[in-house]
Design a protein around this motif. Structure first.
Motif, PDB file in Angstrom:
ATOM      1  N   HIS A 123     -90.897  10.154  77.599  1.00 52.00           N
ATOM      2  CA  HIS A 123     -91.066  11.207  78.600  1.00 52.00           C
ATOM      3  C   HIS A 123     -91.242  12.580  77.945  1.00 52.00           C
ATOM      4  N   GLU A 124     -90.360  12.902  77.018  1.00 51.19           N
ATOM      5  CA  GLU A 124     -90.470  14.194  76.339  1.00 51.19           C
ATOM      6  C   GLU A 124     -91.782  14.304  75.581  1.00 51.19           C
ATOM      7  N   CYS A 125     -92.120  13.260  74.841  1.00 50.42           N
ATOM      8  CA  CYS A 125     -93.317  13.261  74.002  1.00 50.42           C
ATOM      9  C   CYS A 125     -94.588  13.431  74.846  1.00 50.42           C
ATOM     10  N   PHE A 126     -94.696  12.656  75.914  1.00 48.12           N
ATOM     11  CA  PHE A 126     -95.915  12.709  76.727  1.00 48.12           C
ATOM     12  C   PHE A 126     -96.037  14.048  77.449  1.00 48.12           C
ATOM     13  N   ILE A 146     -94.059   4.071  82.529  1.00 50.83           N
ATOM     14  CA  ILE A 146     -94.234   2.679  82.083  1.00 50.83           C
ATOM     15  C   ILE A 146     -95.631   2.431  81.534  1.00 50.83           C
ATOM     16  N   VAL A 147     -96.596   3.303  81.911  1.00 51.92           N
ATOM     17  CA  VAL A 147     -97.931   3.194  81.324  1.00 51.92           C
ATOM     18  C   VAL A 147     -98.153   4.224  80.216  1.00 51.92           C
ATOM     19  N   TYR A 148     -97.616   5.435  80.377  1.00 52.37           N
ATOM     20  CA  TYR A 148     -97.911   6.411  79.322  1.00 52.37           C
ATOM     21  C   TYR A 148     -97.114   6.157  78.045  1.00 52.37           C
ATOM     22  N   ALA A 149     -96.041   5.403  78.112  1.00 49.63           N
ATOM     23  CA  ALA A 149     -95.380   4.985  76.865  1.00 49.63           C
ATOM     24  C   ALA A 149     -96.338   4.153  76.011  1.00 49.63           C
TER      25      ALA A 149
END
Length: 471
Positions: A305-308, A408-411
């Motif tokens: 979450h933080e990274c994206f 769940i998709v951007y990870a």
């Protein structure tokens, strides 16, 4: 021409084109009638270019049938984020409502060289931002399974065109699930391929790779055919990969089966609707029928979450900051928020996010030394009401921003993995659910082959196209 052709697979229609029993011009006639009959109910293809398509088809028909490329004259719509020469490209924004590019994107040029005939642009949210396809230029795209529901996004127009028989194949793009989420909501197949798999015209930065272009279709073999037609390395895109020595369609048709499957209901980072969780778990467990071991496991991607949030915000600042300065009153709130978040970033935040992405990718590579594939839900909820701009909460958890429900998709995006959404069942109310099939970086063929095995086990081919179910 018979409208029954819309129900054929893309692979079958290409075979018919090669045989000479039908021409590209006749297929355009079929599609034009289908669009006229259907699109007013769902608003998937707001920009039509049939005159341009016929000109291109006639030029293609001057070549021998065997020299017309992999698609042999098959019509394909292009998402309204991508330049097609002489065709309106609004990007879903009032700022570009009159924009007609003189030159096509490299991806479009390559597709047309491989026998695609472009006849329409598919609807998208403004600049592809937000996983619900609506904009102030053309309005909302509606889910054909229930027209009171969202088709997700940002490739919502493409997914709906496929689901309703207005396309045999479609092009889309994906940063935070923009191919995969609409595929899940609309009961079709969408794939985010590996970085560089599909060449495109670089804009803003050569190494801008959170977003990629990919194929969408109604079944896995058709999707593999389109990925073959999209693949290849070109000097104009320095990051592009060579086409594989064995085609993706051959991978889909291979008898090779995965031996060890991981399933995760949530990747340890997100709530998931219980019905979606149950349907996807049941689908994953059916890999056992192909002799595979199925276990619950996932890599450690807790920083997703933080990274994206940081890397997506930086991308928006890099590409749209000037629009914020000059056209702020024409931008939707979510786009303004993205740009402003990016402009506040420090070098330290960017360095931390890039290091997190490196770590996530390294852990993915290690994970896939044990497992052939990872399966998860594609979306954490079923299709939601069209009037909701995004998913604000799930399972009692309220999300911090409008994109967090897509973790769940951007990870998977952050870990540089290819990923495919496959229809896997329906909710009690009859809405489609998709399961996400993930592989190691560059293992596109393994993802396609595994998805085809599961597609056969589940028996989900042929559930589309449908006529829109107006509610």
């Amino acid at each position: 021409m018979s409208q029954d052709l819309i129900r054929e697979t893309a692979c079958t229609v290409v075979d018919i084109l090669r045989s000479g029993d039908v021409s590209p011009l006749e297929l355009l006639e079929v599609l034009e009638k289908r669009v006229k009959d259907v699109d007013g109910k769902v608003n998937a293809l707001p920009i039509l270019c049939f005159d341009r398509a016929r000109t291109h088809a006639k030029a293609l028909m001057q070549k021998p049938a065997g020299a017309r490329g992999l698609l042999a004259g098959l019509p394909v719509p292009i998402k309204d984020l991508t330049d097609v020469a002489g065709v309106l490209n609004t990007q879903g924004s009032p700022i570009f409502k009159d924009n007609i590019p003189a030159k096509s994107d490299l991806m479009v040029e390559n597709l047309e060289a491989n026998g695609a005939v472009v006849y329409a642009k598919s609807n998208t949210p403004e600049f592809g931002a937000g996983a619900n396809t609506f904009n102030d230029v053309f309005g909302a795209t509606l889910n054909p399974w229930d027209t009171t529901k969202s088709a997700a996004g940002s490739s919502g127009g493409a997914a709906v065109a496929l689901a309703t028989g207005m396309a045999w194949l479609a092009e889309g793009s994906d940063m935070g699930g923009s191919l995969r989420s609409p595929a899940a909501f609309c009961g079709v197949v969408g794939m985010r391929p590996s970085i560089g798999r599909v060449a495109h015209t670089p804009k803003s930065a050569i190494n801008r790779n959170l977003g990629v272009v990919g194929p969408m279709a109604r079944n896995v073999e058709d999707l593999a055919l389109l990925l073959d037609a999209m693949s290849g390395d070109y000097a104009e895109d320095p990051l592009s990969l060579p086409a594989p020595t064995t085609s993706f369609l051959s991978a889909a048709q291979s008898p090779k089966k995965p031996k060890r499957i991981a399933y995760s209901p949530d990747l340890g980072i997100t709530p998931v609707d219980p019905e979606v969780k149950a349907i996807t778990r049941k689908a994953a467990e059916r890999f056992a029928e192909a002799g595979a071991i199925v276990e619950e496991a996932h890599p450690d991607w807790r920083e997703a979450h933080e990274c994206f949030h940081v890397l997506r915000a930086f991308d928006f600042a890099m590409t749209k900051a000037n629009l914020l300065r000059t056209k702020r009153d024409l931008l939707k709130p979510e786009v303004i928020w993205n740009i402003e978040e990016g402009l506040k970033l420090t070098v330290d935040q960017l360095a931390r996010a890039e290091a997190q992405r490196v770590g996530m990718t390294a852990r993915a590579i290690e994970f896939f030394k044990t497992y052939d594939l990872l399966l998860t839900p594609t979306t954490i909820v079923p299709p939601f009401p069209i009037e909701h701009r995004y998913v604000a909460e799930c399972g009692g958890k309220r999300f911090e921003n409008y994109i967090q429900w897509l973790g769940i998709v951007y990870a998977i995006t952050l870990a540089c993995c290819p990923s495919l959404s496959l229809p896997c069942g329906f909710t009690a109310s009859g809405l489609p659910v998709g399961v996400q099939v993930v592989g190691a970086p560059r293992a596109d063929a393994k993802v396609i082959a595994g998805a085809k095995v599961l597609e056969d086990i589940l028996g989900v081919r042929g559930q589309t196209p449908i006529d829109p179910r107006v509610k």
